[in-house]
Design a protein around this motif. Sequence first.
Motif, PDB file in Angstrom:
ATOM      1  N   TRP A 171       0.835  -1.198   0.000  1.00  8.92           N
ATOM      2  CA  TRP A 171       0.000   0.000   0.000  1.00  8.92           C
ATOM      3  C   TRP A 171       0.874   1.254   0.000  1.00  8.92           C
ATOM      4  CZ3 TRP A 171      -4.552   1.260  -1.447  1.00  8.92           C
ATOM      5  CH2 TRP A 171      -5.041   2.523  -1.130  1.00  8.92           C
ATOM      6  N   GLN A 172       1.916   1.265   0.817  1.00  5.40           N
ATOM      7  CA  GLN A 172       2.813   2.420   0.866  1.00  5.40           C
ATOM      8  C   GLN A 172       3.524   2.621  -0.476  1.00  5.40           C
ATOM      9  OE1 GLN A 172       2.878   4.723   3.229  1.00  5.40           O
ATOM     10  NE2 GLN A 172       1.267   3.516   4.190  1.00  5.40           N
ATOM     11  N   GLU A 173       3.975   1.541  -1.096  1.00  6.79           N
ATOM     12  CA  GLU A 173       4.614   1.632  -2.408  1.00  6.79           C
ATOM     13  C   GLU A 173       3.636   2.170  -3.443  1.00  6.79           C
ATOM     14  OE1 GLU A 173       5.994  -2.333  -3.127  1.00  6.79           O
ATOM     15  OE2 GLU A 173       7.728  -2.117  -1.812  1.00  6.79           O
ATOM     16  N   LEU A 174       2.413   1.682  -3.398  1.00 11.79           N
ATOM     17  CA  LEU A 174       1.387   2.121  -4.343  1.00 11.79           C
ATOM     18  C   LEU A 174       1.086   3.605  -4.170  1.00 11.79           C
ATOM     19  CD1 LEU A 174      -0.532   1.148  -6.576  1.00 11.79           C
ATOM     20  CD2 LEU A 174      -2.193   0.619  -4.798  1.00 11.79           C
ATOM     21  N   LEU A 175       1.018   4.076  -2.936  1.00 10.81           N
ATOM     22  CA  LEU A 175       0.770   5.495  -2.682  1.00 10.81           C
ATOM     23  C   LEU A 175       1.863   6.371  -3.291  1.00 10.81           C
ATOM     24  CD1 LEU A 175      -0.556   5.705   0.984  1.00 10.81           C
ATOM     25  CD2 LEU A 175      -1.825   6.053  -1.143  1.00 10.81           C
ATOM     26  N   GLN A 176       3.109   5.928  -3.181  1.00 12.13           N
ATOM     27  CA  GLN A 176       4.210   6.690  -3.771  1.00 12.13           C
ATOM     28  C   GLN A 176       4.081   6.744  -5.293  1.00 12.13           C
ATOM     29  OE1 GLN A 176       6.352   8.535  -2.097  1.00 12.13           O
ATOM     30  NE2 GLN A 176       5.346   7.842  -0.237  1.00 12.13           N
ATOM     31  N   GLU A 177       3.715   5.631  -5.904  1.00  9.68           N
ATOM     32  CA  GLU A 177       3.532   5.590  -7.358  1.00  9.68           C
ATOM     33  C   GLU A 177       2.375   6.492  -7.786  1.00  9.68           C
ATOM     34  OE1 GLU A 177       2.921   1.430  -7.973  1.00  9.68           O
ATOM     35  OE2 GLU A 177       4.959   0.916  -7.390  1.00  9.68           O
TER      36      GLU A 177
END
Length: 186
Positions: free
Chosen positions: A46-52
Amino acid sequence: MDGPDGGTRKDGRGGTEDGRGEPNDGRGGTEDGRGESEEERADRRWQELLQEIRVAQTGVQILLGFLLTVVFTPLFQDLAQTDKTIYLVTVVLGSLATGALIGPVSFHRIVSGRKVKPQAVVWASRLTFTGILLLLATLTAALFLILRVATHDPYVPWLVAGVLAWYLICWFALPLWVRTHYSSGD
């Protein structure tokens, strides 16, 4: 990493790894390649997706903002009907891309606390990928319109096709090549 006998061996961190280089949980299996539980993996993803999403959202929102102002310029009325149609399609594509890229935030807010984070991450990822495809279409249509209006040259479709090919290489072909060339197939 395999030991000399093809079994498990110490991983250098005091634990062991199975034959695929994944941490062994001591129960005959692995949690995953990082030693995370399903919930920890969902949190990380989820954190990686938010950055993307932050990168893509910013780009599509700026592009859409500029597109929305074009209709209020004096030159817009002088455009040929074909160019106005391309413009309208571009604005709709930009609006759809914005919706898809903002969707994961709303999705997370609505399902937050319902113990469905792994599923929410999957759906948010799908929305993000859809948004990226719509952003690709928006950028291509916007470039086509701008070059048509600016040059009226017959090479515009070829130039746009070249830029589209570049987007496809950078956004999809290269990552897919790296994925197949360097991943272990997980």
